[in-house]
Design a protein around this motif. Sequence first.
Motif, PDB file in Angstrom:
ATOM      1  N   VAL A  93       0.834  -1.195   0.000  1.00 36.53           N
ATOM      2  CA  VAL A  93       0.000   0.000   0.000  1.00 36.53           C
ATOM      3  C   VAL A  93       0.873   1.252   0.000  1.00 36.53           C
ATOM      4  O   VAL A  93       0.608   2.208  -0.731  1.00 36.53           O
ATOM      5  CB  VAL A  93      -0.963   0.014   1.211  1.00 36.53           C
ATOM      6  CG1 VAL A  93      -1.855   1.249   1.174  1.00 36.53           C
ATOM      7  CG2 VAL A  93      -1.821  -1.249   1.225  1.00 36.53           C
ATOM      8  N   SER A  94       1.955   1.242   0.768  1.00 37.55           N
ATOM      9  CA  SER A  94       2.825   2.433   0.757  1.00 37.55           C
ATOM     10  C   SER A  94       3.576   2.546  -0.555  1.00 37.55           C
ATOM     11  O   SER A  94       3.856   3.669  -0.997  1.00 37.55           O
ATOM     12  CB  SER A  94       3.798   2.465   1.936  1.00 37.55           C
ATOM     13  OG  SER A  94       3.932   1.234   2.546  1.00 37.55           O
TER      14      SER A  94
ATOM     15  N   ALA B  90       1.177   4.291  -2.567  1.00 31.88           N
ATOM     16  CA  ALA B  90       0.989   5.668  -2.093  1.00 31.88           C
ATOM     17  C   ALA B  90       2.117   6.574  -2.574  1.00 31.88           C
ATOM     18  O   ALA B  90       1.887   7.752  -2.868  1.00 31.88           O
ATOM     19  CB  ALA B  90       0.897   5.689  -0.571  1.00 31.88           C
TER      20      ALA B  90
ATOM     21  N   PHE C  91      -1.168   9.006   2.125  1.00 29.92           N
ATOM     22  CA  PHE C  91      -1.235   7.557   2.262  1.00 29.92           C
ATOM     23  C   PHE C  91      -2.670   7.112   2.506  1.00 29.92           C
ATOM     24  O   PHE C  91      -3.153   6.162   1.881  1.00 29.92           O
ATOM     25  CB  PHE C  91      -0.343   7.106   3.423  1.00 29.92           C
ATOM     26  CG  PHE C  91      -0.502   5.658   3.783  1.00 29.92           C
ATOM     27  CD1 PHE C  91       0.190   4.684   3.081  1.00 29.92           C
ATOM     28  CD2 PHE C  91      -1.347   5.272   4.818  1.00 29.92           C
ATOM     29  CE1 PHE C  91       0.031   3.336   3.400  1.00 29.92           C
ATOM     30  CE2 PHE C  91      -1.510   3.933   5.135  1.00 29.92           C
ATOM     31  CZ  PHE C  91      -0.814   2.962   4.430  1.00 29.92           C
ATOM     32  N   ALA C  92      -3.364   7.824   3.389  1.00 28.28           N
ATOM     33  CA  ALA C  92      -4.731   7.430   3.745  1.00 28.28           C
ATOM     34  C   ALA C  92      -5.658   7.467   2.533  1.00 28.28           C
ATOM     35  O   ALA C  92      -6.538   6.609   2.394  1.00 28.28           O
ATOM     36  CB  ALA C  92      -5.267   8.327   4.849  1.00 28.28           C
TER      37      ALA C  92
ATOM     38  N   GLN D  51      -4.937   4.476   0.505  1.00 30.20           N
ATOM     39  CA  GLN D  51      -5.476   3.346   1.252  1.00 30.20           C
ATOM     40  C   GLN D  51      -6.976   3.212   1.007  1.00 30.20           C
ATOM     41  O   GLN D  51      -7.495   2.109   0.835  1.00 30.20           O
ATOM     42  CB  GLN D  51      -5.200   3.586   2.731  1.00 30.20           C
ATOM     43  CG  GLN D  51      -5.251   2.346   3.584  1.00 30.20           C
ATOM     44  CD  GLN D  51      -4.981   2.671   5.031  1.00 30.20           C
ATOM     45  OE1 GLN D  51      -5.097   3.824   5.453  1.00 30.20           O
ATOM     46  NE2 GLN D  51      -4.624   1.656   5.798  1.00 30.20           N
ATOM     47  N   LYS D  52      -7.680   4.347   0.964  1.00 30.09           N
ATOM     48  CA  LYS D  52      -9.122   4.313   0.693  1.00 30.09           C
ATOM     49  C   LYS D  52      -9.402   3.824  -0.723  1.00 30.09           C
ATOM     50  O   LYS D  52     -10.346   3.058  -0.940  1.00 30.09           O
ATOM     51  CB  LYS D  52      -9.725   5.706   0.880  1.00 30.09           C
ATOM     52  CG  LYS D  52     -10.008   6.063   2.324  1.00 30.09           C
ATOM     53  CD  LYS D  52     -10.858   7.331   2.367  1.00 30.09           C
ATOM     54  CE  LYS D  52     -11.086   7.832   3.771  1.00 30.09           C
ATOM     55  NZ  LYS D  52     -11.956   9.027   3.781  1.00 30.09           N
TER      56      LYS D  52
ATOM     57  N   LYS E  20      -5.772  -8.185  -1.037  1.00 30.73           N
ATOM     58  CA  LYS E  20      -4.574  -7.905  -0.272  1.00 30.73           C
ATOM     59  C   LYS E  20      -4.113  -9.183   0.414  1.00 30.73           C
ATOM     60  O   LYS E  20      -4.930 -10.016   0.814  1.00 30.73           O
ATOM     61  CB  LYS E  20      -4.856  -6.819   0.775  1.00 30.73           C
ATOM     62  CG  LYS E  20      -5.024  -5.442   0.171  1.00 30.73           C
ATOM     63  CD  LYS E  20      -5.080  -4.353   1.229  1.00 30.73           C
ATOM     64  CE  LYS E  20      -6.320  -4.445   2.097  1.00 30.73           C
ATOM     65  NZ  LYS E  20      -6.465  -3.295   2.988  1.00 30.73           N
TER      66      LYS E  20
ATOM     67  N   GLN F 103       1.302  -5.113   3.333  1.00 28.80           N
ATOM     68  CA  GLN F 103       0.061  -5.674   2.792  1.00 28.80           C
ATOM     69  C   GLN F 103       0.216  -5.620   1.268  1.00 28.80           C
ATOM     70  O   GLN F 103       0.180  -4.531   0.691  1.00 28.80           O
ATOM     71  CB  GLN F 103      -1.105  -4.782   3.261  1.00 28.80           C
ATOM     72  CG  GLN F 103      -2.465  -5.368   3.154  1.00 28.80           C
ATOM     73  CD  GLN F 103      -2.833  -6.323   4.266  1.00 28.80           C
ATOM     74  OE1 GLN F 103      -2.623  -7.524   4.166  1.00 28.80           O
ATOM     75  NE2 GLN F 103      -3.414  -5.810   5.334  1.00 28.80           N
TER      76      GLN F 103
END
Lengths: 110, 110
Positions: free
Chosen positions: B37-38, B41, B48-49, B52-53, B66, B73
């Motif tokens: 995820v990062s 991002a 990042f959030a 993530q969404k 995932k 992840q």
Amino acid sequence: MVVDELSEPDIDRLFQAFADSTRRDIVRRVTVESYSVSGLAALYDMSFAAVQKHVAVLERAALVSKEKHGREQLVRANHEGLHKARQLLSEYEAIWHQRAARIADILAQG
Amino acid sequence: MVVDELSEPDIDRLFQAFADSTRRDIVRRVTVESYSVSGLAALYDMSFAAVQKHVAVLERAALVSKEKHGREQLVRANHEGLHKARQLLSEYEAIWHQRAARIADILAQG
DNA sequence: GTAACGTACAACCAAATGGTTGTAGATGAG
DNA sequence: CTCATCTACAACCATTTGGTTGTACGTTAC
């Protein structure tokens, strides 16, 4: 909205238009035959104005077009838009198939 | 979300997921290779959030899944979801082709 | 000509969307 | 062990979405 050379916002509108069951139903129906806006409105349990808005969303996405016919506005499918959307997803699938083929190659040669 | 036997809200989520250019880019990327995820991002000019969404939206639409790998992840494409979406649009196109064929028939038979 | 019909559009509302920051918990590295 | 990293999630905010009702206007039917 011009159908080929789609910008990213164009593609947004295209998929957004499909993301509602009423609009998908409208697309299916007007593909088979033309409907007036009130003809469509009679089919759904919502106000005329709501259906009118759905048609407007489909029109902005280039999935349908309207043709004035007396006091009625006949809505019919615009195949180019639908075709383009399908083609985009086919291209995404192609990326997957390429990767699958590459992996198969590596396994075969590995 | 189970991929075959899609409900109307499932289809809503599927097309809604494609209606954003960042999410479409994520789908393309994770089809080629897994990303954390990062890792994703880092590619976009947003928090990042937010990314993530977007991943969560794609996950709810069954377009990616995932897999926990240590503290990371790993996000990878779920081909079934993409395939189903493409198939739906192909079916809509088929309706159009049927109508076109019917019209051709009528013209040929007079 | 007048009444009914078909359409367009504005104003309004609740809920969803797409973004933010902040906090907190797991996990890995040194 | 401690610190940095990766992730999750809550709270908040502005805008969009999907619906409503009401109004206005052109067209058709009688």
